[in-house]
Design a protein around this motif. Structure first.
Motif, short mmCIF file in Angstrom:
data_model
loop_
_atom_site.label_atom_id
_atom_site.label_comp_id
_atom_site.label_asym_id
_atom_site.label_seq_id
_atom_site.Cartn_x
_atom_site.Cartn_y
_atom_site.Cartn_z
N ILE A 120 0.91 -1.18 -0.20
CA ILE A 120 0.11 0.09 0.03
C ILE A 120 0.99 1.30 0.08
N VAL A 121 0.76 2.12 -1.02
CA VAL A 121 1.51 3.29 -1.16
C VAL A 121 1.28 4.41 -0.06
N ASN A 122 2.30 4.66 0.85
CA ASN A 122 2.00 5.59 1.99
C ASN A 122 3.16 6.33 2.27
N PRO A 123 3.31 7.63 1.57
CA PRO A 123 4.38 8.40 1.69
C PRO A 123 4.77 8.93 3.11
N LYS A 124 3.53 8.79 4.04
CA LYS A 124 3.74 9.17 5.38
C LYS A 124 4.59 8.10 6.27
N GLU A 125 4.78 7.16 5.82
CA GLU A 125 5.51 5.94 6.41
C GLU A 125 6.81 5.53 5.70
N THR A 126 6.69 5.49 4.27
CA THR A 126 7.83 4.90 3.45
C THR A 126 8.49 6.02 2.53
N PRO A 127 9.67 6.26 2.75
CA PRO A 127 10.44 7.63 2.04
C PRO A 127 10.09 7.35 0.61
N ARG A 434 12.79 12.39 4.02
CA ARG A 434 11.98 12.31 5.30
C ARG A 434 11.38 13.80 5.73
N ALA A 435 12.05 14.81 5.50
CA ALA A 435 11.34 16.33 6.05
C ALA A 435 10.19 16.41 4.80
N VAL A 436 10.30 16.05 3.80
CA VAL A 436 9.46 16.32 2.68
C VAL A 436 7.90 15.44 3.02
N ARG A 451 5.15 20.07 11.08
CA ARG A 451 5.30 18.65 11.65
C ARG A 451 6.62 17.99 11.73
N ARG A 452 6.89 17.32 12.80
CA ARG A 452 8.21 16.65 12.90
C ARG A 452 7.91 15.06 12.92
N LYS A 453 9.08 14.55 12.80
CA LYS A 453 9.07 12.91 12.53
C LYS A 453 9.56 12.60 14.17
#
Length: 453
Positions: A120-127, A434-436, A451-453
């Motif tokens: 599942i494409v998930n930019p929030k979790e996978t760079p 990661r910042a993107v 928002r920060r990781k």
């Protein structure tokens, strides 16, 4: 009498050297013509290599069967949808031989391959998945992107991405094919060895997208080639050093530039080669003497500095990062603790209705005050900026929240900010992505925040 003899000898020497110089220039002109033919052959070969993948990817995006499958996806079971889409891709693989065929559904973010649903494409979790959002936000119907293929053993791959839209223009997903880089490298390397040249495909920023050496891919830049202002009609030609050259041409179908470089063309004879070297040595001595006589202040006005400074805002640009941190783009200091990426929300609309340059300059002014002496601010691209901060992420967060408020109050625009702790085990590019990711989460929630990781 001696004076007359001297004059005759001097005149004779000048005539001989002029003749040799003419002969040498004529030889060089022949070499230039020869290498332009070689460059054109390489251009045609690369165009042919990409012609079918681009055509097939565009055809996939228009295929009513695939569109219908994506429309029915939500009313079908996952297994039914997987069988339909994966069978479609398997048929493409069998008929055309492309292993990296894919479809991403906008509705479910499933990444379909000929073998089934891969993830599942998930930019929030996978760079690596940030490519999907970047492509969607670009507004393009299709583009080429060099990336590591997670599905096929993290092989370097050139992906042809095509947008799938419904009849009403709404987004259904993205589809396309991938060309494995090692196949392209075999073709490029064969031409490099045969013609003794260096071949690259670069994007509009000069970033290397295709290279026979994998270490250069998405790490090295050929920024000088962008300054050649090459079009798609013919190659530009620029001399490089003694006998070297660079030829550049825009490949419209790829939206990349082909760069063919040589590092020493053949000479008409050994003496002419020596004569050419003597010419260059004398020229070099003359240049050194001229430079040595200039004022110290004038020596700082170099082309290199202009290339590493953004002309609009006066702050360092992306080329500065390349120069400071090397072609591999790794942090060479423990000075910076966090990396911040921010851009102006809905900048296209802002630029269309207001003075975009003035907004950018204003935002940069506020950002410079916020960063102060605690870091360095770069203009990364367009309305996108990056900061290397000496402060921790905890310390940076309130600084950039205040920046968001100041920008909103003074210029009536908003910015979205992504903030991460620097991971020195990863490249600058990976830290940036990661910042993107964090920045895009802010945008999905309306922008104007941190928002920060």
């Amino acid at each position: 009498m001696k004076y007359k003899v001297f004059c005759v000898l001097l005149a004779g020497t000048v005539l001989v050297l002029s003749f040799l110089s003419y002969s040498h220039r004529h030889s060089q002109e022949n070499d230039v013509s020869r290498y332009k033919l070689i460059a054109t052959h390489i251009y045609d070969s690369l165009n042919a290599a990409f012609e079918d993948p681009i055509a097939i990817s565009k055809a996939m995006a228009c295929d009513t069967f695939l569109k219908d499958a994506l429309r029915k996806e939500r009313t079908s079971s996952e297994k039914e949808a997987e069988d339909v889409v994966s069978s479609y891709l398997a048929a493409l693989k069998e008929n055309f031989g492309y292993n990296a065929a894919f479809v991403v559904s906008e509705g479910t973010r499933r990444y379909y391959t000929p073998e089934g649903i891969s993830k599942i494409v998930n930019p929030k979790e996978t760079p690596y998945d940030i490519w999907y959002q970047l492509f969607i936000d670009s507004g393009k119907e299709f583009d080429l992107d060099t990336d590591l293929d997670q599905v096929n053993g993290y092989r370097w791959t050139v992906f042809v991405n095509a947008r799938i839209t419904d009849d009403d223009g709404s987004l259904l997903g993205v589809c396309g094919l991938g060309l494995f880089m090692d196949d392209l490298q075999d073709m490029v390397l064969a031409s490099e060895n045969e013609y003794r040249v260096k071949i690259n495909l670069i994007d509009a920023e000069g970033l290397v997208r295709v290279d026979s050496d994998s270490m250069n891919i998405e790490n090295a830049y050929i920024s000088d080639a962008i300054a050649d202002n090459a079009g798609d009609g013919a190659f530009t030609y620029a001399k490089r050093g003694i006998g070297g050259f660079r030829m550049t041409r825009y490949m419209q179908n790829l939206e990349w530039f082909l760069v063919v470089q040589g590092f020493g063309m053949r000479s008409g004879s050994g003496f002419l080669g020596l004569f050419s070297i003597v010419q260059y040595v004398l020229l070099l001595v003359l240049i050194v003497l001229i430079v040595a006589g200039r004022e110290k202040s004038s020596r700082f006005c170099t082309a290199g500095e202009e290339e590493t400074e953004d002309p609009l805002t006066g702050i360092p640009n992306r080329n500065y990062v390349k120069e400071a941190y090397g072609e591999l783009g790794v942090f060479n200091t423990v000075r910076y603790k966090s990396l911040v990426m921010f851009d102006i929300d809905n900048f296209k609309s802002v630029n269309d209705t207001r003075n975009g340059d003035a907004i950018v300059v204003g935002v940069v002014g506020l950002a410079k005050k916020a960063v102060d002496e605690n870091g360095i601010l770069f203009r990364w691209a367009g309305d996108e900026f990056v900061c290397f901060m000496e402060l921790s992420a905890d310390e940076c967060e309130p600084v950039f929240r205040q920046l968001c408020q100041d920008v909103k109050t003074k210029y009536e625009v908003s910015i979205s900010v992504g903030l991460v702790d620097v991971d020195l085990t990863q490249t600058i590019k990976t830290n940036y992505h990661r910042a993107v990711q964090q920045c895009y989460v802010v945008k999905e929630n309306g922008g104007n925040g941190v928002r920060r990781k």
